[in-house]
Design an enzyme around this catalytic site. Structure first.
Site, PDB file in Angstrom:
ATOM      1  N   ASP A   1     -52.936  36.098  75.785  1.00  0.00           N
ATOM      2  CA  ASP A   1     -52.200  35.763  76.994  1.00  0.00           C
ATOM      3  C   ASP A   1     -51.292  36.921  77.412  1.00  0.00           C
ATOM      4  O   ASP A   1     -50.579  37.482  76.574  1.00  0.00           O
ATOM      5  CB  ASP A   1     -51.373  34.500  76.734  1.00  0.00           C
ATOM      6  CG  ASP A   1     -50.640  34.013  77.959  1.00  0.00           C
ATOM      7  OD1 ASP A   1     -51.303  33.706  78.965  1.00  0.00           O
ATOM      8  OD2 ASP A   1     -49.395  33.933  77.906  1.00  0.00           O
TER       9      ASP A   1
ATOM     10  N   GLU B   1     -56.152  38.846  78.743  1.00  0.00           N
ATOM     11  CA  GLU B   1     -55.951  38.354  80.101  1.00  0.00           C
ATOM     12  C   GLU B   1     -55.334  39.482  80.936  1.00  0.00           C
ATOM     13  O   GLU B   1     -54.118  39.608  81.054  1.00  0.00           O
ATOM     14  CB  GLU B   1     -55.022  37.131  80.117  1.00  0.00           C
ATOM     15  CG  GLU B   1     -54.846  36.558  81.519  1.00  0.00           C
ATOM     16  CD  GLU B   1     -53.555  35.773  81.686  1.00  0.00           C
ATOM     17  OE1 GLU B   1     -53.382  35.154  82.752  1.00  0.00           O
ATOM     18  OE2 GLU B   1     -52.707  35.796  80.768  1.00  0.00           O
TER      19      GLU B   1
ATOM     20  N   ASP C   1     -55.766  28.955  85.698  1.00  0.00           N
ATOM     21  CA  ASP C   1     -54.742  29.686  86.445  1.00  0.00           C
ATOM     22  C   ASP C   1     -55.047  29.825  87.936  1.00  0.00           C
ATOM     23  O   ASP C   1     -54.196  30.320  88.683  1.00  0.00           O
ATOM     24  CB  ASP C   1     -54.566  31.090  85.850  1.00  0.00           C
ATOM     25  CG  ASP C   1     -53.777  31.081  84.550  1.00  0.00           C
ATOM     26  OD1 ASP C   1     -52.845  30.263  84.440  1.00  0.00           O
ATOM     27  OD2 ASP C   1     -54.089  31.886  83.660  1.00  0.00           O
TER      28      ASP C   1
END
Length: 487
Positions: A210, A240, A323
């Site tokens: 992340d 990410e 997201d």
């Protein structure tokens, strides 16, 4: 540079699961931890509420995923937390009790591996939750806590909850619920490395990291890779990173990234003017302005030239995620946009990732709406499920679609034609994203001595080879908003 990525990823089809919303099993006794007031499964999702999806429920759906053709699962965070999305980690060594705890996770890992399905977990290592022990100790003991240097404390007193007062510590993007680690502290660094190692030893197949670009401590991700790969050289490390990821894809850090540079142009091409801007403007993946075939081809060529081929084959290629709004909703509920997007996704270099529910036509706007619960079977779009199942099977049946070279053959108007090429296999994919039928004659200039592909493997339309003076030509007729695969 010498770049090595796990071979299994190049042949994988991923399924992304947001655990609170995918499946809720009622076949287990959970004890007091699960005696919780849950939101009704069918109600719209809220930012704070829990639906009670759990890992026992995922186990019960593994046969469904196997039938779909899935060979790997990426879970958004599963560790103990005080949020339904679990990005507010409290304990990196404990699976959240609402998900079934460590017992459910290890049962899931065993059941998945028995089906040759890999499991990748979400590593949230830039920040933690306010309930994380070491930060909680600071809240309790103030400047007397022995763990002050684990975080970025600026002044006293800390205000962890009262927004009318300065937080006096650094939280991710200013969010006081997410205190940032001080990664320059060797103890913090070692703690995170050991968490990464612990779950690799436990049997997971990789980490999705992340917001890794937020960690600027020199050598941090290089060490993380070395220590994870020392335990399992085939572990997948995917970051990410939404934009240009070259600083992290140098062979010493990540194997790949979540490939939003594929997502945005693909949606801009297949959905074009149908893109609902209220869903598209906020996230940084740019599924707008509309692209014609030439514009799309240019974007794809730039993307394929950006990273080494070994990394291209391991990229995580997605159309929707937790997201961003789901493609079906971004495209104004236009099913053809989703169908054409999936066709391009399943024929592109890298590992395709299906966001849970997309395969049955689940819509969803921006967070929290993109995190709806998986619908009951009576609400499934069977046509969309058949499409996903068929294209996944096609990809798995043809090595060229997984590891073959990528050659653009034509890009005219709204018609895009490309080939995936291996020495012994040639697959041609043609897409017409226009609302009108398309007729196109494509010169074939590839160095190819084998038989030309004649068989329609997928889709609609017709394709006829014509022998030209210098090289053969492919005459294509494609219905509006359709695609065709020849092999």
């Amino acid at each position: 540079m010498d770049v090595q990525t796990p071979d299994w990823v190049k042949h994988a089809v991923f399924y992304q699961i947001f655990p609170d919303r995918f499946a809720r099993s009622n076949n287990h006794s959970y004890g007091p931890a699960m005696a919780a007031a849950l939101e009704p499964w069918d109600d719209p999702p809220t930012l704070e509420g829990y639906k009670g999806g759990n890992l026992w429920g995922v186990i019960e759906r593994l046969d469904y995923l196997q039938d779909l053709g899935i060979t790997a699962i990426y879970f958004t965070p599963i560790f103990q937390s005080t949020s339904n999305h679990r990005y507010h980690t409290h304990d990196y060594y404990q699976v959240d009790p609402l998900l079934g705890g460590n017992e459910a996770f290890f049962a899931l890992l065993e059941a998945a591996h028995q089906r040759d399905i890999r499991v990748v977990l979400d590593g949230v290592f830039n920040h933690t939750g306010r309930g994380f022990f070491y930060f909680n100790d600071i809240l309790e003991n103030g400047p007397h806590s022995p763990w002050l240097d684990w975080f970025k404390i600026e002044a006293w007193p800390l205000s962890a909850y009262d927004g009318s007062l300065p937080a006096n510590y650094i939280g991710w993007i200013g969010n006081r619920a997410l205190p940032e680690f001080n990664h320059d502290n060797p103890a913090v660094r070692e703690y995170i490395m050991r968490v990464g190692e612990h779950w690799i030893r436990a049997g997971i197949d990789g980490w999705r990291l992340d917001v890794p670009f937020e960690i600027a401590t020199e050598g941090f991700w290089q060490e993380f890779r070395q220590r994870v790969k020392a335990l399992n050289p085939d572990a997948y490390i995917v970051g990410e990173v939404w934009k240009d990821a070259r600083p992290w894809l140098d062979g010493t850090q990540f194997d790949a990234v979540m490939n939003y540079l594929f997502t945005g142009p693909t949606i801009a091409y297949v959905a074009g003017p149908r893109v609902q801007m209220e869903y598209a403007e906020l996230p940084d993946y740019y599924p707008y302005p509309p692209l014609d075939a030439r514009g799309y081809g240019d974007k794809i060529q730039q993307l394929l030239e950006r990273y080494p081929w070994e990394i291209q084959l391991s990229q995580l290629n997605l159309l929707s995620s937790h997201d961003i709004a789901r493609l079906l909703s971004v495209a104004g509920e236009d099913q053809a946009s989703l169908a054409l997007g999936v066709l391009l996704q399943m024929t592109f270099p890298g590992a395709p990732s299906v966001y849970y529910g997309d395969e049955v036509g689940l819509p969803g706007g921006l967070d929290p709406d993109c995190r709806r619960t998986f619908p009951p079977q009576a609400q499934w779009n069977q046509e969309m499920l058949t499409l996903h199942r068929g294209l996944i099977a096609l990809r798995r049946a043809h090595p060229a679609l997984r590891v073959g070279g990528y050659e653009v053959l034509a890009a005219e108007g709204m018609t895009y034609v490309f080939a995936r090429v291996l020495p012994q296999e040639l697959i041609i994919i043609a897409v017409n994203a226009d609302e009108q039928p398309s007729q196109l004659t494509v010169p074939f200039a590839l160095d190819w001595s084998e038989e030309l592909p004649q068989q329609r493997l997928f889709g609609q339309g017709s394709a006829t080879w014509q022998q030209g003076t210098a090289s053969p030509q492919l005459a294509l007729e494609l219905p509006a908003r359709s695609g065709l695969v020849l092999g």
